[in-house]
Design a protein around this motif. Structure first.
Motif, PDB file in Angstrom:
ATOM      1  N   VAL A 366       1.022  -1.268  -0.040  1.00  0.00           N
ATOM      2  CA  VAL A 366       0.008  -0.048   0.024  1.00  0.00           C
ATOM      3  C   VAL A 366       0.813   1.019   0.003  1.00  0.00           C
ATOM      4  O   VAL A 366       1.699   1.558   0.761  1.00  0.00           O
ATOM      5  CB  VAL A 366      -0.955   0.176   1.125  1.00  0.00           C
ATOM      6  CG1 VAL A 366      -1.658   1.359   1.088  1.00  0.00           C
ATOM      7  CG2 VAL A 366      -2.059  -1.169   1.298  1.00  0.00           C
ATOM      8  N   ASP A 367       0.748   2.124  -0.944  1.00  0.00           N
ATOM      9  CA  ASP A 367       1.412   3.298  -1.104  1.00  0.00           C
ATOM     10  C   ASP A 367       1.148   4.582  -0.399  1.00  0.00           C
ATOM     11  O   ASP A 367      -0.235   4.678  -0.024  1.00  0.00           O
ATOM     12  CB  ASP A 367       1.227   3.738  -2.695  1.00  0.00           C
ATOM     13  CG  ASP A 367       2.178   4.915  -3.052  1.00  0.00           C
ATOM     14  OD1 ASP A 367       2.949   5.618  -1.991  1.00  0.00           O
ATOM     15  OD2 ASP A 367       2.335   5.291  -3.970  1.00  0.00           O
ATOM     16  N   ARG A 368       2.037   4.708   0.771  1.00  0.00           N
ATOM     17  CA  ARG A 368       1.462   5.835   1.549  1.00  0.00           C
ATOM     18  C   ARG A 368       2.748   6.968   1.655  1.00  0.00           C
ATOM     19  O   ARG A 368       3.353   7.461   2.601  1.00  0.00           O
ATOM     20  CB  ARG A 368       1.654   5.108   3.111  1.00  0.00           C
ATOM     21  CG  ARG A 368       0.672   4.280   3.298  1.00  0.00           C
ATOM     22  CD  ARG A 368      -0.692   4.401   3.521  1.00  0.00           C
ATOM     23  NE  ARG A 368      -0.858   5.278   4.804  1.00  0.00           N
ATOM     24  CZ  ARG A 368      -2.038   5.720   4.835  1.00  0.00           C
ATOM     25  NH1 ARG A 368      -3.286   5.602   4.146  1.00  0.00           N
ATOM     26  NH2 ARG A 368      -2.291   6.418   6.318  1.00  0.00           N
ATOM     27  N   SER A 369       2.938   7.088   0.258  1.00  0.00           N
ATOM     28  CA  SER A 369       4.146   8.169   0.100  1.00  0.00           C
ATOM     29  C   SER A 369       3.340   9.722   0.092  1.00  0.00           C
ATOM     30  O   SER A 369       2.140   9.677   0.195  1.00  0.00           O
ATOM     31  CB  SER A 369       4.452   8.108  -1.345  1.00  0.00           C
ATOM     32  OG  SER A 369       3.822   8.188  -2.329  1.00  0.00           O
ATOM     33  N   GLY A 370       4.001  10.762   0.164  1.00  0.00           N
ATOM     34  CA  GLY A 370       3.625  11.985   0.349  1.00  0.00           C
ATOM     35  C   GLY A 370       2.578  12.449  -0.775  1.00  0.00           C
ATOM     36  O   GLY A 370       1.660  13.128  -0.777  1.00  0.00           O
ATOM     37  N   ALA A 389      -6.151   3.582  -0.735  1.00  0.00           N
ATOM     38  CA  ALA A 389      -5.250   2.554  -0.927  1.00  0.00           C
ATOM     39  C   ALA A 389      -5.326   1.659   0.379  1.00  0.00           C
ATOM     40  O   ALA A 389      -5.254   0.537   0.128  1.00  0.00           O
ATOM     41  CB  ALA A 389      -3.914   3.116  -1.020  1.00  0.00           C
ATOM     42  N   ALA A 390      -5.213   2.262   1.488  1.00  0.00           N
ATOM     43  CA  ALA A 390      -5.204   1.521   2.674  1.00  0.00           C
ATOM     44  C   ALA A 390      -6.558   0.882   2.905  1.00  0.00           C
ATOM     45  O   ALA A 390      -6.563  -0.431   3.396  1.00  0.00           O
ATOM     46  CB  ALA A 390      -5.201   2.402   4.047  1.00  0.00           C
ATOM     47  N   ILE A 391      -7.687   1.304   2.435  1.00  0.00           N
ATOM     48  CA  ILE A 391      -8.867   0.554   2.766  1.00  0.00           C
ATOM     49  C   ILE A 391      -8.862  -0.637   1.656  1.00  0.00           C
ATOM     50  O   ILE A 391      -9.298  -1.906   2.126  1.00  0.00           O
ATOM     51  CB  ILE A 391     -10.100   1.360   2.236  1.00  0.00           C
ATOM     52  CG1 ILE A 391     -10.398   2.516   3.261  1.00  0.00           C
ATOM     53  CG2 ILE A 391     -11.385   0.658   1.865  1.00  0.00           C
ATOM     54  CD1 ILE A 391     -11.733   3.515   2.781  1.00  0.00           C
ATOM     55  N   PHE A 392      -8.399  -0.519   0.382  1.00  0.00           N
ATOM     56  CA  PHE A 392      -8.425  -1.616  -0.714  1.00  0.00           C
ATOM     57  C   PHE A 392      -7.527  -2.591   0.000  1.00  0.00           C
ATOM     58  O   PHE A 392      -7.928  -3.795  -0.229  1.00  0.00           O
ATOM     59  CB  PHE A 392      -8.162  -1.209  -1.823  1.00  0.00           C
ATOM     60  CG  PHE A 392      -9.326  -0.099  -2.222  1.00  0.00           C
ATOM     61  CD1 PHE A 392     -10.795  -0.387  -2.111  1.00  0.00           C
ATOM     62  CD2 PHE A 392      -9.247   1.083  -2.981  1.00  0.00           C
ATOM     63  CE1 PHE A 392     -11.404   0.551  -2.608  1.00  0.00           C
ATOM     64  CE2 PHE A 392     -10.000   1.899  -3.320  1.00  0.00           C
ATOM     65  CZ  PHE A 392     -11.406   1.528  -3.323  1.00  0.00           C
ATOM     66  N   GLY A 393      -6.142  -2.340   0.313  1.00  0.00           N
ATOM     67  CA  GLY A 393      -5.213  -3.100   0.518  1.00  0.00           C
ATOM     68  C   GLY A 393      -5.578  -4.037   2.114  1.00  0.00           C
ATOM     69  O   GLY A 393      -5.379  -5.213   1.978  1.00  0.00           O
ATOM     70  N   LEU A 405       0.626  -7.708   4.724  1.00  0.00           N
ATOM     71  CA  LEU A 405       0.254  -6.357   4.261  1.00  0.00           C
ATOM     72  C   LEU A 405       1.353  -5.363   4.753  1.00  0.00           C
ATOM     73  O   LEU A 405       1.950  -5.168   5.871  1.00  0.00           O
ATOM     74  CB  LEU A 405      -0.981  -6.240   4.970  1.00  0.00           C
ATOM     75  CG  LEU A 405      -1.566  -4.599   5.091  1.00  0.00           C
ATOM     76  CD1 LEU A 405      -2.254  -4.516   3.435  1.00  0.00           C
ATOM     77  CD2 LEU A 405      -2.978  -4.596   5.929  1.00  0.00           C
ATOM     78  N   VAL A 406       1.664  -4.583   3.611  1.00  0.00           N
ATOM     79  CA  VAL A 406       3.020  -3.618   3.752  1.00  0.00           C
ATOM     80  C   VAL A 406       2.330  -2.089   3.265  1.00  0.00           C
ATOM     81  O   VAL A 406       1.860  -2.085   2.435  1.00  0.00           O
ATOM     82  CB  VAL A 406       4.073  -4.130   2.867  1.00  0.00           C
ATOM     83  CG1 VAL A 406       5.383  -3.142   3.027  1.00  0.00           C
ATOM     84  CG2 VAL A 406       4.493  -5.516   3.499  1.00  0.00           C
ATOM     85  N   GLU A 407       2.955  -1.421   4.032  1.00  0.00           N
ATOM     86  CA  GLU A 407       2.748   0.105   3.803  1.00  0.00           C
ATOM     87  C   GLU A 407       4.079   0.504   3.465  1.00  0.00           C
ATOM     88  O   GLU A 407       5.243   0.005   4.025  1.00  0.00           O
ATOM     89  CB  GLU A 407       2.336   1.153   4.926  1.00  0.00           C
ATOM     90  CG  GLU A 407       3.226   0.941   6.099  1.00  0.00           C
ATOM     91  CD  GLU A 407       2.673   1.928   7.079  1.00  0.00           C
ATOM     92  OE1 GLU A 407       1.805   2.785   6.825  1.00  0.00           O
ATOM     93  OE2 GLU A 407       3.233   1.865   8.502  1.00  0.00           O
ATOM     94  N   PHE A 408       4.280   1.299   2.089  1.00  0.00           N
ATOM     95  CA  PHE A 408       5.553   1.907   2.039  1.00  0.00           C
ATOM     96  C   PHE A 408       5.615   3.465   1.263  1.00  0.00           C
ATOM     97  O   PHE A 408       4.636   3.633   1.069  1.00  0.00           O
ATOM     98  CB  PHE A 408       6.058   0.831   0.678  1.00  0.00           C
ATOM     99  CG  PHE A 408       5.428   1.093  -0.759  1.00  0.00           C
ATOM    100  CD1 PHE A 408       6.096   2.045  -1.640  1.00  0.00           C
ATOM    101  CD2 PHE A 408       4.250   0.402  -0.952  1.00  0.00           C
ATOM    102  CE1 PHE A 408       5.185   2.038  -2.919  1.00  0.00           C
ATOM    103  CE2 PHE A 408       3.407   0.546  -2.053  1.00  0.00           C
ATOM    104  CZ  PHE A 408       4.074   1.550  -2.953  1.00  0.00           C
TER     105      PHE A 408
END
Length: 527
Positions: A366-370, A389-393, A405-408
């Protein structure tokens, strides 16, 4: 010996979002892939809230790119473009983009003298699904191309007017705040009443009268809702409160087409407990969701709250509303009362009905970039693409047989969760991680998974390892779910176990089982 016809032989599926093979650069300087025009338009359209800035594109630049792609494909591939626009307004539930697209479609075809493909009139009518949209489309056309409205646009609007205009729509949408009132639209398009609606002729005439002669306009008896509304409006302020608190207050408000937005002005006072409890029975499901905090602040009773909870969590209501899953997260964040938490969790689950239970081992990034945090998803939402993105992932990970499950962003982290846990609770564990080092995140967390799914805006930074999809063996499927629609993708797509889909609803997840069963994943309106 057999070289091809072996037990290991397997058909290679294809998907419709296709790379051309031309190398571009992402906005972050990473090595990107150009997509063909249809793929670029599709991904942009399903992520485009018109006039909304994103991190890398201004709203104006984004709208210009959208209009240019529609105009190109309206002439080059009219049937596909018309189908996209109709789907976009229907199942895609993106209102403004579809209206703009239909106007640009017709303008391009008229300019080119094109006569093949679906009729311009049909395309205009297909995107008009709500009674205020004929006025929206006219306002867009005249602001961009002047007051000379072509016949196909007029006729398409007239078709929609016959289908959409009714008593409640007149009361809700025909207001002084609109540049194009119902009467103005009727004057311009000359819509004939629908023969199957004997009351519609009187409605059209009343709309004209109240627009041009408001002081003398007479409400016909054939319009009982408008009559009831007129009678309520004629009451003195002191008596209006008695209507709300009376035994039949909810019924009278419903019969008069009184919306919650109009009720406060009519009462000339606050929306207190009695006012909300009187109008709640006639409110739509999403209006209820948006007002949960207001219900708490007004002190709505537990009995009425239970009725609201049942409505907003009903699977049929959720399906009928066609709202994006992130709407329920917004409601949860703005109305954190415990009495709404479980109903909102249920509603969110129903809105994610297409999320498959994937077998084997799945890596979800899950993309958690700026850039994912920068812009709101729409004018009315405080949420952003990082939230979506967080919801779907999270939903995908919770339903999968075995998922990591990974945030990046600049760095990457495992997000811990337990089977059966609430999606809304897991979302609280995500953070803001800066840049977009997608390739490094894949390398750090891929451990012989059966598939990799990346939810992102695809604007990866440069990596000497190559694009993110190259970090996974060629025989392992990599699915990119694009939530932004920028021009350059972070990797190839269309075949060879590399596929891109996108959008802000869960519908795209239907593609994964199709592709893994070696069936081609077509455009969503094709089946």
């Amino acid at each position: 010996m057999a070289r091809f016809n072996t037990k290991a032989a397997k058909a290679q599926p294809t998907s419709r979002v296709t790379s051309t093979g031309r190398v571009l650069r992402t906005h972050q300087g990473g090595r990107g892939q150009e997509r063909d025009a249809r793929s670029e338009l599709f991904l942009l359209a399903i992520a485009n809230f018109v006039s909304q800035n994103t991190f890398y594109e201004t709203g104006e630049a984004r709208d210009d790119r959208f209009a240019a792609l529609v105009r190109e494909l309206a002439v080059a591939d009219p049937s596909w473009t018309a189908a996209l626009l109709g789907w976009l307004r229907g199942e895609g539930n993106l209102r403004t983009a579809s209206l703009v697209g239909a106007a640009e479609y017709v303008k391009a075809r008229l300019d080119a003298g094109a006569t093949d493909g679906p009729a311009n009139r049909q395309v205009i009518a297909s995107v008009l699904r709500r009674p205020d949209e004929p006025g929206e489309l006219l306002a867009y056309w005249t602001s961009r191309y002047g007051r000379n409205v072509p016949k196909p646009v007029k006729r398409g609007i007239a078709d929609a007017v016959r289908r959409l205009y009714g008593e409640k729509s007149l009361l809700k949408y025909d207001t002084a705040a609109k540049g194009y009132r119902f009467g103005d639209i009727l004057n311009l398009v000359h819509a004939a009443p629908d023969p199957a609606k004997p009351w519609q002729g009187d409605l059209f005439q009343y709309a004209l009268d109240r627009r041009h002669h408001p002081d003398t306009a007479v409400v016909p008896k054939s319009l009982p809702v408008v009559v009831a509304h007129r009678d309520l409006m004629a009451l003195r302020p002191a008596k209006r409160r008695k209507v709300v608190t009376g035994a039949h207050g909810a019924r009278r408000l419903a019969e008069a087409g009184m919306t919650w937005e109009a009720l406060a002005g009519w009462l000339q006072g606050p929306m207190d407990k009695a006012a909300w409890e009187a109008v709640i029975p006639s409110m739509g499901a999403m209006a209820l969701v948006r007002n949960l905090r207001n219900f708490d602040e007004a002190g709505v009773s537990d009995e009425v709250a239970a009725q609201v909870a049942a409505r907003i969590s009903d699977p049929a209501e959720v399906a009928r509303s066609r709202q994006f899953p992130f709407r329920y997260l917004a409601a949860y964040q703005h109305a954190p009362s415990l009495r709404w938490s479980y109903p909102l969790e249920q509603a969110l689950g129903h809105s994610l009905a297409n999320v498959p239970a994937l077998p084997g081992r799945t890596l979800v990034l899950v993309d958690r970039s700026g850039s994912m945090f920068y812009s709101r998803l729409s004018e009315r939402s405080e949420l952003n693409r990082a939230d979506a993105a967080a919801i779907f992932g999270t939903a995908l990970a919770l339903r999968a047989a075995d998922a990591d499950l990974v945030e990046f962003g600049t760095s990457s982290n495992r997000v811990k969760f337990k089977k059966g846990e609430s999606v809304l609770k897991v979302l609280e564990r995500f953070g803001d991680l800066g840049g977009t080092n997608t390739s490094e995140a894949v390398r750090a967390h891929y451990r012989k998974h059966d598939r990799v799914l990346i939810v992102t805006d695809e604007q990866a930074t440069y990596s000497h390892y190559g694009d993110p999809t190259e970090q996974v063996p060629a025989h392992v499927p990599v699915y990119t779910w694009n939530l932004a629609g920028y021009r350059a993708g972070h990797g190839p797509s269309g075949n060879a176990n590399r596929h891109t889909f996108g959008g802000l609803s869960d519908a795209a997840f239907r593609m994964v089982p199709l592709l893994e069963s070696a069936r081609d994943a077509d455009w969503p309106w094709a089946g």
